[in-house]
Enzyme design. Structure first.
Site, PDB file in Angstrom:
ATOM      1  N   SER A 257       0.850  -1.193   0.000  1.00  9.10           N
ATOM      2  CA  SER A 257       0.000   0.000   0.000  1.00  9.10           C
ATOM      3  C   SER A 257       0.879   1.233   0.000  1.00  9.10           C
ATOM      4  O   SER A 257       2.001   1.205   0.518  1.00  9.10           O
ATOM      5  CB  SER A 257      -0.927   0.032   1.225  1.00  9.10           C
ATOM      6  OG  SER A 257      -0.194   0.270   2.414  1.00  9.10           O
ATOM      7  N   CYS A 258       0.390   2.303  -0.610  1.00  9.77           N
ATOM      8  CA  CYS A 258       1.097   3.590  -0.625  1.00  9.77           C
ATOM      9  C   CYS A 258       0.104   4.683  -0.260  1.00  9.77           C
ATOM     10  O   CYS A 258      -1.104   4.456  -0.282  1.00  9.77           O
ATOM     11  CB  CYS A 258       1.731   3.853  -1.987  1.00  9.77           C
ATOM     12  SG  CYS A 258       0.553   4.060  -3.343  1.00  9.77           S
ATOM     13  N   PRO A 259       0.569   5.884   0.082  1.00  9.14           N
ATOM     14  CA  PRO A 259      -0.335   6.931   0.540  1.00  9.14           C
ATOM     15  C   PRO A 259      -1.456   7.263  -0.442  1.00  9.14           C
ATOM     16  O   PRO A 259      -2.592   7.478  -0.032  1.00  9.14           O
ATOM     17  CB  PRO A 259       0.591   8.135   0.755  1.00  9.14           C
ATOM     18  CG  PRO A 259       1.902   7.520   1.101  1.00  9.14           C
ATOM     19  CD  PRO A 259       1.983   6.283   0.259  1.00  9.14           C
TER      20      PRO A 259
ATOM     21  N   GLY B  45      -2.328   5.225  -3.038  1.00 11.49           N
ATOM     22  CA  GLY B  45      -2.974   3.983  -3.438  1.00 11.49           C
ATOM     23  C   GLY B  45      -3.164   3.836  -4.931  1.00 11.49           C
ATOM     24  O   GLY B  45      -4.079   3.136  -5.381  1.00 11.49           O
TER      25      GLY B  45
ATOM     26  N   THR C 272       1.594   1.116  -5.013  1.00  7.61           N
ATOM     27  CA  THR C 272       0.947  -0.074  -4.461  1.00  7.61           C
ATOM     28  C   THR C 272       1.064  -1.249  -5.424  1.00  7.61           C
ATOM     29  O   THR C 272       1.436  -2.364  -5.043  1.00  7.61           O
ATOM     30  CB  THR C 272      -0.537   0.216  -4.173  1.00  7.61           C
ATOM     31  OG1 THR C 272      -0.619   1.244  -3.181  1.00  7.61           O
ATOM     32  CG2 THR C 272      -1.252  -1.025  -3.665  1.00  7.61           C
TER      33      THR C 272
END
Length: 501
Positions: free
Chosen positions: A8-10, A12, A16
């Site tokens: 996951s990344c900030p 998304g 991700t």
């Protein structure tokens, strides 16, 4: 070995899925099985419990808190940031293998930790440096703000296009005059004017949440749930007093730290139960709202007015210089914090009321989006022009980079930067800066906050916009080709590492 992973990344959107692909491909190349659950902006499909049970180890490549983490209890776990998996999936997988071999597995968490949670996702490392934690707080707020920006901005832009078709030359002004009350009582499905007004009102409603959401989730990242109320209320007051996104930033940090401070008060046991429900939101909201109204709001609003006036007065060399700076920021870290600062600066400018067709804020948005398209397009072009300088894996990534760049996804250049950081990033900065300056010089405008070529009808002076992107991509490709041609190691030496990209 068998591994399960969560990425996951900030935002998304890109990291991700790139991390997931990198882990899967690297695992396959090393003879391991890696099954990934992507917790992105589009939601996620949970891993099959049987797959989790059969796994030897777990990899968390996440910048947000992993949802339902308790599912993985009792298994050796590696927890890294999402960029670690994108840049060096082989090293992350090696850590996971070492964790499994080290055994025994860690003790299972308590029952409370195994219960799925519906809380918003965030991740702030307790032991990180102050600068890192501030960045993570900001990125949490930005990650939740971006969907509101995209939805509201594109709806408003579409409303202006439809309004010009319905009303003519002055449609952009006419559509703003139609009230929500008119739509509620008199809406006609056959009226293009009413549809234009509907898009404008709904888009404006989405845009209205921009600053409160930014402030609310910054405060949430700092203080967890107790920070949500003071953050949102402080952000709403920032909008009321005209403090804009700068006020939202101030409200988010103020509300978050107040809520965190109050939550740590030593109170009698009988009062603890009402603290998170009554005391913390009441006191933190009162103080945050009061300070924003009578102390901080007015000076921040004055600063925002000065910034707006400065942007409105930009012309000639000063406008081009701003475009160059913003363009360089977009190419600096390919979707990272510096890139996001430039992007948020541009998108929040779209929320300025009553923007003229040639407003500086619209030119800035065009410069930022055009610059953000350059790096992946430049890398894709370079892989076609000088194939011998790139590995087979890079050439395959180049095919995908065409679409990613055209769609304004700067992260499409990350696989190249992971293998050759300084050459790729240097060329990205130069090419993106050229494009940013050219867009400002050409006077192209953009009302949509995202979309790349897919929002071409919303671009003012679109041919000049495209020309700026093409020139910047060509410059980017030329610089990276020259830099790679000067390196001593032949590309064949990079083939084994590239296979893991």
């Amino acid at each position: 070995m068998r591994f399960v992973a969560v990425t996951s990344c900030p935002t998304g959107i890109a990291h991700t899925y790139m991390a997931a692909e990198a882990l899967e491909q690297t695992g396959k190349a090393a003879g391991h099985e890696v099954v990934v659950e992507t917790q992105g902006a589009a939601g996620s499909v949970p891993l099959d419990p049987e797959v989790i049970a059969a796994a030897d180890g777990v990899i968390f490549a996440a910048d947000l808190e992993v949802q339902n983490r308790g599912r993985f209890a009792g298994k050796p776990t590696v927890d890294v940031g999402v960029k670690a998996a994108v840049h060096d999936a082989a090293a992350v997988l090696a850590q996971a293998v070492a964790a499994v071999e080290a055994g025994p597995a860690p003790a299972p968490p308590s029952a409370d930790e195994s219960v799925p949670t519906a809380a918003p996702a965030t991740k702030v490392e307790a032991g990180a440096s102050t600068a890192t934690r501030v960045r993570q707080w900001l990125m949490t707020g930005i990650s939740y703000m971006i969907p509101f920006v995209a939805a509201g901005g594109i709806l408003i832009a579409l409303s202006f296009i439809l309004a010009q078709a319905a009303w003519g030359e002055h449609g952009a002004v006419e559509v703003t005059q139609v009230s929500a009350d008119t739509l509620i009582h008199e809406f006609s499905v056959v009226s293009a004017q009413h549809w234009a007004a509907l898009l404008f009102v709904v888009g404006g409603a989405a845009f209205g949440f921009l600053v409160p959401v930014l402030a609310g989730f910054i405060a949430y990242a700092i203080a967890d749930r107790p920070g949500i109320v003071p953050g949102f209320v402080g952000g709403a007051i920032a909008v009321t007093v005209g403090a804009g996104f700068l006020g939202g930033l101030a409200a988010g940090f103020l509300g978050g730290f107040l809520a965190l401070w109050i939550s740590r008060w030593p109170v009698p046991k009988g009062v603890r139960g009402v603290m998170p429900v009554v005391v913390i939101p009441l006191l933190s909201t009162l103080v945050t709202g009061g300070l924003m109204l009578v102390v901080l709001g007015r000076p921040i609003a004055a600063l925002m007015d000065a910034l707006t006036s400065w942007l409105g007065g930009l012309s000639g060399q000063s406008a081009i210089l701003l475009g160059v700076i913003l363009g360089a920021m977009m190419g600096f870290d390919l979707g990272g914090p510096v890139n996001k600062v430039a992007y948020v600066f541009a998108t929040t400018g779209l929320a300025t009321p009553g923007l003229a067709a040639d407003a500086a804020q619209l030119k800035i948005m065009a410069a930022v989006m055009a610059a953000g398209m350059v790096a992946p397009l430049g890398m894709a072009l370079a892989t076609v022009v000088r194939k011998a300088l790139f590995s087979q894996a890079e050439r395959e990534n180049g095919k995908a980079a065409w679409l990613l760049g055209a769609s304004f996804i700067s992260e499409g250049a990350i696989p190249f930067a992971a293998l050759d950081p300084w050459r790729v990033l240097a060329s990205s900065i130069v090419g993106s800066a050229v494009t940013g300056g050219l867009v400002m010089a050409f006077g192209s405008t953009l009302r949509a906050p995202h979309g790349g070529v897919w929002v071409a009808p919303l671009i003012g002076n679109p041919f000049a916009f495209v020309a700026a992107v093409v020139i910047g991509a060509a410059v980017c490709a030329g610089v990276v080709i020259v830099l790679k041609s000067l390196r001593r190691a032949p590309v064949e030496a990079a083939e084994p590492a590239a296979a893991h990209a």
